[in-house]
Design a protein around this motif. Structure first.
Motif, PDB file in Angstrom:
ATOM      1  N   PRO A 158       9.338  12.571 -11.341  1.00 37.16           N
ATOM      2  CA  PRO A 158       9.829  12.452 -12.714  1.00 37.16           C
ATOM      3  C   PRO A 158       9.770  10.984 -13.141  1.00 37.16           C
ATOM      4  O   PRO A 158       9.845  10.083 -12.298  1.00 37.16           O
ATOM      5  N   ILE A 159       9.658  10.745 -14.415  1.00 36.01           N
ATOM      6  CA  ILE A 159       9.498   9.386 -14.940  1.00 36.01           C
ATOM      7  C   ILE A 159      10.635   8.468 -14.495  1.00 36.01           C
ATOM      8  O   ILE A 159      10.413   7.301 -14.169  1.00 36.01           O
ATOM      9  N   GLU A 160      11.855   8.986 -14.434  1.00 41.97           N
ATOM     10  CA  GLU A 160      12.992   8.164 -14.040  1.00 41.97           C
ATOM     11  C   GLU A 160      12.843   7.672 -12.590  1.00 41.97           C
ATOM     12  O   GLU A 160      13.209   6.547 -12.271  1.00 41.97           O
ATOM     13  N   VAL A 161      12.300   8.510 -11.723  1.00 41.12           N
ATOM     14  CA  VAL A 161      12.079   8.133 -10.326  1.00 41.12           C
ATOM     15  C   VAL A 161      10.930   7.140 -10.238  1.00 41.12           C
ATOM     16  O   VAL A 161      11.003   6.143  -9.506  1.00 41.12           O
ATOM     17  N   ALA A 162       9.882   7.371 -10.999  1.00 40.58           N
ATOM     18  CA  ALA A 162       8.755   6.431 -11.029  1.00 40.58           C
ATOM     19  C   ALA A 162       9.218   5.052 -11.507  1.00 40.58           C
ATOM     20  O   ALA A 162       8.759   4.022 -10.995  1.00 40.58           O
ATOM     21  N   LEU A 163      10.146   5.024 -12.459  1.00 43.12           N
ATOM     22  CA  LEU A 163      10.682   3.739 -12.932  1.00 43.12           C
ATOM     23  C   LEU A 163      11.477   3.040 -11.828  1.00 43.12           C
ATOM     24  O   LEU A 163      11.398   1.811 -11.697  1.00 43.12           O
ATOM     25  N   GLU A 164      12.231   3.799 -11.039  1.00 41.11           N
ATOM     26  CA  GLU A 164      12.956   3.205  -9.918  1.00 41.11           C
ATOM     27  C   GLU A 164      11.970   2.608  -8.906  1.00 41.11           C
ATOM     28  O   GLU A 164      12.166   1.496  -8.422  1.00 41.11           O
ATOM     29  N   ILE A 165      10.921   3.352  -8.594  1.00 41.42           N
ATOM     30  CA  ILE A 165       9.923   2.864  -7.637  1.00 41.42           C
ATOM     31  C   ILE A 165       9.255   1.602  -8.170  1.00 41.42           C
ATOM     32  O   ILE A 165       9.064   0.626  -7.443  1.00 41.42           O
ATOM     33  N   THR A 166       8.935   1.603  -9.453  1.00 38.94           N
ATOM     34  CA  THR A 166       8.312   0.436 -10.071  1.00 38.94           C
ATOM     35  C   THR A 166       9.247  -0.762 -10.031  1.00 38.94           C
ATOM     36  O   THR A 166       8.809  -1.890  -9.740  1.00 38.94           O
ATOM     37  N   GLU A 167      10.528  -0.552 -10.285  1.00 37.47           N
ATOM     38  CA  GLU A 167      11.482  -1.658 -10.228  1.00 37.47           C
ATOM     39  C   GLU A 167      11.614  -2.197  -8.807  1.00 37.47           C
ATOM     40  O   GLU A 167      11.660  -3.417  -8.605  1.00 37.47           O
ATOM     41  N   LEU A 168      11.633  -1.323  -7.825  1.00 30.50           N
ATOM     42  CA  LEU A 168      11.674  -1.775  -6.433  1.00 30.50           C
ATOM     43  C   LEU A 168      10.423  -2.582  -6.088  1.00 30.50           C
ATOM     44  O   LEU A 168      10.501  -3.600  -5.391  1.00 30.50           O
ATOM     45  N   HIS A 169       9.286  -2.149  -6.598  1.00 33.68           N
ATOM     46  CA  HIS A 169       8.040  -2.912  -6.405  1.00 33.68           C
ATOM     47  C   HIS A 169       8.171  -4.301  -7.015  1.00 33.68           C
ATOM     48  O   HIS A 169       7.818  -5.307  -6.387  1.00 33.68           O
TER      49      HIS A 169
ATOM     50  N   HIS B 198      10.525  -6.465  -4.931  1.00 38.75           N
ATOM     51  CA  HIS B 198       9.870  -6.851  -3.678  1.00 38.75           C
ATOM     52  C   HIS B 198       8.829  -7.940  -3.927  1.00 38.75           C
ATOM     53  O   HIS B 198       8.729  -8.897  -3.162  1.00 38.75           O
ATOM     54  N   GLU B 199       8.086  -7.801  -4.995  1.00 37.36           N
ATOM     55  CA  GLU B 199       7.042  -8.781  -5.312  1.00 37.36           C
ATOM     56  C   GLU B 199       7.640 -10.155  -5.589  1.00 37.36           C
ATOM     57  O   GLU B 199       7.054 -11.176  -5.227  1.00 37.36           O
ATOM     58  N   ARG B 200       8.806 -10.197  -6.237  1.00 40.40           N
ATOM     59  CA  ARG B 200       9.474 -11.477  -6.485  1.00 40.40           C
ATOM     60  C   ARG B 200       9.983 -12.096  -5.180  1.00 40.40           C
ATOM     61  O   ARG B 200       9.884 -13.300  -4.980  1.00 40.40           O
ATOM     62  N   LEU B 201      10.538 -11.259  -4.309  1.00 42.41           N
ATOM     63  CA  LEU B 201      11.120 -11.765  -3.069  1.00 42.41           C
ATOM     64  C   LEU B 201      10.086 -12.034  -1.982  1.00 42.41           C
ATOM     65  O   LEU B 201      10.245 -12.958  -1.176  1.00 42.41           O
ATOM     66  N   TYR B 202       9.059 -11.183  -1.939  1.00 39.59           N
ATOM     67  CA  TYR B 202       8.029 -11.260  -0.893  1.00 39.59           C
ATOM     68  C   TYR B 202       6.643 -11.150  -1.532  1.00 39.59           C
ATOM     69  O   TYR B 202       6.016 -10.096  -1.464  1.00 39.59           O
ATOM     70  N   PRO B 203       6.200 -12.214  -2.190  1.00 41.80           N
ATOM     71  CA  PRO B 203       4.892 -12.136  -2.848  1.00 41.80           C
ATOM     72  C   PRO B 203       3.806 -11.710  -1.871  1.00 41.80           C
ATOM     73  O   PRO B 203       3.824 -12.130  -0.701  1.00 41.80           O
ATOM     74  N   PRO B 204       2.898 -10.854  -2.327  1.00 39.79           N
ATOM     75  CA  PRO B 204       1.824 -10.414  -1.427  1.00 39.79           C
ATOM     76  C   PRO B 204       0.966 -11.605  -1.018  1.00 39.79           C
ATOM     77  O   PRO B 204       0.697 -12.492  -1.815  1.00 39.79           O
ATOM     78  N   ARG B 205       0.572 -11.593   0.234  1.00 38.30           N
ATOM     79  CA  ARG B 205      -0.309 -12.651   0.739  1.00 38.30           C
ATOM     80  C   ARG B 205      -1.734 -12.338   0.375  1.00 38.30           C
ATOM     81  O   ARG B 205      -2.143 -11.184   0.382  1.00 38.30           O
ATOM     82  N   ASN B 206      -2.488 -13.395   0.071  1.00 37.75           N
ATOM     83  CA  ASN B 206      -3.923 -13.215  -0.172  1.00 37.75           C
ATOM     84  C   ASN B 206      -4.607 -12.858   1.137  1.00 37.75           C
ATOM     85  O   ASN B 206      -4.336 -13.469   2.162  1.00 37.75           O
TER      86      ASN B 206
ATOM     87  N   PRO C  38       0.812  -1.218   0.000  1.00 33.84           N
ATOM     88  CA  PRO C  38       0.000   0.000   0.000  1.00 33.84           C
ATOM     89  C   PRO C  38       0.849   1.273   0.000  1.00 33.84           C
ATOM     90  O   PRO C  38       0.467   2.278  -0.598  1.00 33.84           O
ATOM     91  N   PHE C  39       2.028   1.217   0.637  1.00 40.09           N
ATOM     92  CA  PHE C  39       2.912   2.387   0.635  1.00 40.09           C
ATOM     93  C   PHE C  39       3.354   2.727  -0.780  1.00 40.09           C
ATOM     94  O   PHE C  39       3.264   3.875  -1.223  1.00 40.09           O
TER      95      PHE C  39
END
Length: 85
Positions: free
Chosen positions: A61-72, A75-83, A43-44
């Motif tokens: 800026p788009i470059e920062v949004a891309l960094e945030i998206t990559e971190l997401h 994280h999703e690969r390492l810590y899949p969201p729980r149902n 959610p953060f």
């Protein structure tokens, strides 16, 4: 600690470049580290990428949004969201 160092996969994504989150948005970088590995991360990050408020925010800026998206994505690969069902 810089995000690039803290998250090995993010360092690979950035290559030789410096993280713009670390350089210009240190408060956001610190919160990403704080939420990393926890369910609260999702959610953060969603609130960072999607403006649900009064639309007066300029946004990243788009470059920062891309960094945030990559971190997401990392994280999703390492810590899949729980149902929540």
């Amino acid at each position: 600690m810089p995000l690039k160092t803290f998250f090995k996969e993010f360092g690979v994504f950035l290559g030789e470049k410096e993280s713009l989150l670390d350089k210009h948005y240190q408060h956001v970088a610190e919160k990403i580290e704080l939420h990393w590995g926890y369910d609260e991360f999702y959610p953060f990050i969603d609130k960072l990428l999607v403006d649900c408020r009064d639309r007066k925010r300029v946004g990243f800026p788009i470059e920062v949004a891309l960094e945030i998206t990559e971190l997401h994505n990392i994280h999703e690969r390492l810590y899949p969201p729980r149902n929540k069902n």
